[in-house]
Structures are given as structure tokens and as C-alpha cells.
Motif scaffolding. Structure first.
Motif, PDB file in Angstrom:
ATOM      1  N   GLU A 175     -30.497 -21.296   7.027  1.00 59.74           N
ATOM      2  CA  GLU A 175     -29.246 -22.018   6.818  1.00 59.74           C
ATOM      3  C   GLU A 175     -29.185 -23.344   7.587  1.00 59.74           C
ATOM      4  N   GLY A 176     -30.236 -23.654   8.351  1.00 59.57           N
ATOM      5  CA  GLY A 176     -30.284 -24.937   9.051  1.00 59.57           C
ATOM      6  C   GLY A 176     -29.251 -25.079  10.162  1.00 59.57           C
ATOM      7  N   VAL A 177     -29.014 -23.995  10.900  1.00 56.94           N
ATOM      8  CA  VAL A 177     -28.106 -24.090  12.053  1.00 56.94           C
ATOM      9  C   VAL A 177     -28.860 -23.639  13.303  1.00 56.94           C
ATOM     10  N   ASP A 178     -28.274 -23.921  14.476  1.00 55.39           N
ATOM     11  CA  ASP A 178     -28.939 -23.530  15.726  1.00 55.39           C
ATOM     12  C   ASP A 178     -28.792 -22.037  15.993  1.00 55.39           C
ATOM     13  N   VAL A 179     -29.823 -21.490  16.642  1.00 54.52           N
ATOM     14  CA  VAL A 179     -29.688 -20.121  17.148  1.00 54.52           C
ATOM     15  C   VAL A 179     -29.446 -20.240  18.649  1.00 54.52           C
TER      16      VAL A 179
ATOM     17  N   ASP B 278     -30.076 -12.838   3.716  1.00 59.40           N
ATOM     18  CA  ASP B 278     -29.356 -13.033   2.444  1.00 59.40           C
ATOM     19  C   ASP B 278     -28.029 -12.275   2.411  1.00 59.40           C
ATOM     20  N   VAL B 279     -27.944 -11.169   3.163  1.00 55.86           N
ATOM     21  CA  VAL B 279     -26.688 -10.399   3.194  1.00 55.86           C
ATOM     22  C   VAL B 279     -25.580 -11.263   3.817  1.00 55.86           C
ATOM     23  N   TYR B 280     -25.898 -11.899   4.955  1.00 55.19           N
ATOM     24  CA  TYR B 280     -24.883 -12.743   5.611  1.00 55.19           C
ATOM     25  C   TYR B 280     -24.525 -13.934   4.728  1.00 55.19           C
ATOM     26  N   VAL B 281     -25.568 -14.525   4.097  1.00 54.98           N
ATOM     27  CA  VAL B 281     -25.326 -15.693   3.245  1.00 54.98           C
ATOM     28  C   VAL B 281     -24.372 -15.297   2.114  1.00 54.98           C
TER      29      VAL B 281
ATOM     30  N   GLY C 252     -16.166 -18.147   1.118  1.00 55.70           N
ATOM     31  CA  GLY C 252     -16.017 -19.601   1.197  1.00 55.70           C
ATOM     32  C   GLY C 252     -16.131 -20.111   2.626  1.00 55.70           C
ATOM     33  N   TRP C 253     -16.907 -19.438   3.467  1.00 56.00           N
ATOM     34  CA  TRP C 253     -17.068 -19.850   4.857  1.00 56.00           C
ATOM     35  C   TRP C 253     -18.396 -20.577   5.033  1.00 56.00           C
ATOM     36  N   ARG C 254     -18.424 -21.476   6.033  1.00 57.13           N
ATOM     37  CA  ARG C 254     -19.638 -22.228   6.336  1.00 57.13           C
ATOM     38  C   ARG C 254     -20.196 -21.755   7.680  1.00 57.13           C
ATOM     39  N   LEU C 255     -21.487 -21.411   7.666  1.00 53.29           N
ATOM     40  CA  LEU C 255     -22.118 -20.946   8.913  1.00 53.29           C
ATOM     41  C   LEU C 255     -22.367 -22.139   9.828  1.00 53.29           C
TER      42      LEU C 255
ATOM     43  N   VAL D  52     -19.549 -17.955  12.792  1.00 53.11           N
ATOM     44  CA  VAL D  52     -20.700 -17.694  13.666  1.00 53.11           C
ATOM     45  C   VAL D  52     -21.149 -16.254  13.385  1.00 53.11           C
ATOM     46  N   VAL D  53     -22.459 -16.047  13.279  1.00 54.28           N
ATOM     47  CA  VAL D  53     -22.972 -14.682  13.138  1.00 54.28           C
ATOM     48  C   VAL D  53     -23.524 -14.233  14.487  1.00 54.28           C
ATOM     49  N   ILE D  54     -23.140 -13.036  14.910  1.00 50.50           N
ATOM     50  CA  ILE D  54     -23.609 -12.476  16.190  1.00 50.50           C
ATOM     51  C   ILE D  54     -24.526 -11.284  15.908  1.00 50.50           C
TER      52      ILE D  54
END
Ligand SMILES: [Fe+2]
Length: 324
Positions: A142-146, A106-109, A116-119, A97-99
Motif C-alpha cells: 500500500e506504499g505506507v510506512d511500517v 489483501d484482507v485489510y485492503v 472507504g478508508w485510506r491506510l 492505521v493497521v496494528i
């Protein structure tokens, strides 16, 4: 010290007297021209010197990281060096999870891929006023919920977070603890009661300012009372729990050392946090710094979830979400 006059006349001046640490030196100035002169002069003296392209704009966006393990989870602190913004990647069993994303998505990606982690989720602690949140961009990319604390200001789709809600990842979850005061919706995310991502509610040596939403003196005082209660709640966490805030007030060294402090240390060192309610409110309201530059425009863009092509102009200047 003022080095500009000397440098522009081709002399190192006060820079020549600095006791420089070993390793390369990076020079920075407004746009990069005077820094390039300094680099040439330092090189002529045998110092390994480099100029930061783009001057202070690049400095505002420069970042570095630190990493630690808490309760079996990896925590990466992604820090905007010049601006002092702190964001986090929290990992459990390769899910992350990114907070409070505050640098380019792109830095987080890249940091996620390298490990090897999946957001699985992106979350903000509150609607920021001192920098543009990159959370919506990252979540879209990244196609995830905020996930945002429940409020009626954000004008884009988000998962609302109420007190006690859980953002599950890997074998654990971030648990939301509403900590109003800095803003009405301000929320802390707890990891196993061993780490608290406090946003702008509690810093390493200060507390958040309660005035950025505007209002009368009475409204500010009532938010300061909420802040007092929130800080009290946070300081009831275990003594050894780590507080990881949303920013610090000094430039961040490239030293890979996590910026955090235990609840116990903050309890022992932050005099403000020990004050009773009335004294706390008085002290906080007396110590409010000038507004962050462009804060109403930044809030407006954060409510829309937009980041302009070049955010550096809007984001120029230091963080000012803490009382001083
Ligand atoms: Fe803030």
C-alpha cells in the motif's frame, strides 16, 4: 470426543448426539477428507453442513471481524479464528492505521476499501514469535510506512517508535507507551487513553510470557520485573479504558462481538496483576508454557520482514505468548 473411527466407518457416532446450534455447520479435520464424510452424513440428517477446504491449514488462516466505536474512532478487530491472533484497523476521519497485521494483506485492503478508508500507517507492537507479521507486506503493497518499536533486530526499513511517539491519522493519533517485559521492545498503542492495543503484554485474562528471547534465569526474572512494571502502568489507565490484546487463547466465534475487556474488569479479575513484584515474578516464571512451535524460525523471518509462500506449516498450533 473422538469421532474419527465412526466417521471413517460411515457413521456419525458422537457427532450425531451433538446439540447443534441453528445455522450452517462447518466441518474441519486434518486435511479435509474425514470432514467431508461428516458433512455428507450430517446433510443426510437434514443439517446444513459445509466442509472447510484445506483442513487445519485453512482453519489456521480463517478470519472474521468485529467492529466498535471508541472516542469517535472506528475500531475493526480482525481475528484469526483458529489461531486466536487479533489485529486491528483503527480509523479517524477515513484515515486508518493497521496494528499487528496477521492475515493476508489483501484482507485489510478489502476491509479498508469496503469502508472507504485510506491506510496511512502500519504498526506492530513487538517482534512476534508465534505468527508471521504481515505488516511489512501490507505496508509495501500500500506504499505506507511500517512503524516498529525501536530495537536493533528488524533488518528492513521502518519508522522507529519510542515511548511517547505519536502515529497521527485523521484528527487523532496513536500514542506509544513502552511496555517491556514480554519482549524488550514491546509497546502498547493508546487511543485517547480510551483504548489500549497491548500486543502480548496484557491479555484479557493473563499476561505475556517473558522468556521467548531466551537467556539465563536471572535475565528472565529481570524481564518478568519489567513486565510487572508494564502491567502496573497499563492498569493505571482509566477504569473504563478498553484493553485490546494481540491474541486470545481460545478459538474465536463468528459472532461479531469485540474481544476486549476494560482496565477495571482486568484489575478486578486478574489476580496475577495484583501481586507485588517478587510474587509476580515467581508466579510468571512458574507458569511458562512450552515454546510456540517454530518460534525461532518465526522470529528470524519477522526480523527480516519475510513471509514464505505457504506460512501455514510454520504457524501451525495455538498461540503460546501468554503465561498459563
Ligand atoms: Fe508475542
Amino acid at each position: 470426543m473422538d469421532a474419527y473411527g465412526d466417521l471413517q466407518s460411515g457413521r456419525l457416532g458422537p457427532l450425531g448426539e451433538l446439540n447443534l446450534p441453528p445455522g450452517p455447520v462447518v466441518t474441519v479435520c486434518g486435511v479435509g477428507r474425514t470432514a467431508a464424510i461428516a458433512t455428507d452424513l450430517l446433510r443426510a440428517k437434514g443439517v446444513e453442513a459445509l466442509t472447510l477446504d484445506g483442513g487445519m491449514r485453512s482453519w489456521s488462516l480463517a478470519w472474521n471481524t468485529a467492529q466498535t466505536t471508541i472516542s469517535g474512532c472506528e475500531v475493526v478487530q480482525v481475528r484469526r479464528t483458529g489461531k486466536g491472533c487479533l489485529s486491528y484497523i483503527v480509523e479517524s476521519q477515513s484515515e486508518a492505521v493497521v496494528i499487528d497485521a496477521s492475515v493476508d494483506p489483501d484482507v485489510y485492503v478489502r476491509l479498508l476499501r469496503e469502508r472507504g478508508w485510506r491506510l496511512v500507517a502500519v504498526a506492530d507492537t513487538h517482534i512476534h514469535a508465534d505468527h508471521l507479521s504481515r505488516s511489512r507486506l501490507l505496508s509495501d503493497q500500500e506504499g505506507v510506512d511500517v512503524w516498529l518499536p525501536t530495537q536493533d533486530r528488524a533488518q528492513y526499513p521502518f519508522r522507529p517508535v519510542a515511548d511517547g511517539d505519536r502515529i497521527a491519522f485523521g484528527s487523532t493519533a496513536l500514542v506509544a507507551m513502552r511496555t517491556p517485559g514480554h519482549t524488550q521492545e514491546s509497546t502498547t498503542y493508546l487511543l485517547d487513553r480510551a483504548a489500549a492495543f497491548t500486543g502480548d503484554t496484557l491479555f484479557l485474562n493473563s499476561v505475556g510470557r517473558p522468556d521467548l528471547d531466551g537467556g539465563t534465569h536471572q535475565e528472565l526474572a529481570s524481564r518478568a520485573r519489567l513486565l510487572h512494571m508494564s502491567v502496573r502502568h497499563l492498569l493505571q489507565l482509566p477504569y473504563a479504558a478498553e484493553v485490546f490484546p494481540g491474541h486470545v487463547s481460545e478459538p474465536i466465534p463468528f459472532d461479531r462481538r469485540m474481544l476486549g475487556r476494560t482496565v477495571g474488569t482486568i484489575r478486578d479479575t486478574l489476580a496475577l496483576a495484583r501481586l507485588e513484584e517478587a510474587a509476580f515474578v515467581q508466579a510468571v516464571l512458574a507458569r511458562i508454557p512450552p515454546n510456540p512451535p517454530n518460534h525461532s524460525r518465526i522470529v528470524e523471518l519477522n526480523e527480516r520482514g519475510e513471509v514464505p509462500g505457504d506460512p501455514s506449516e510454520l504457524e501451525a498450533g495455538a498461540n503460546r505468548c501468554a503465561v498459563v
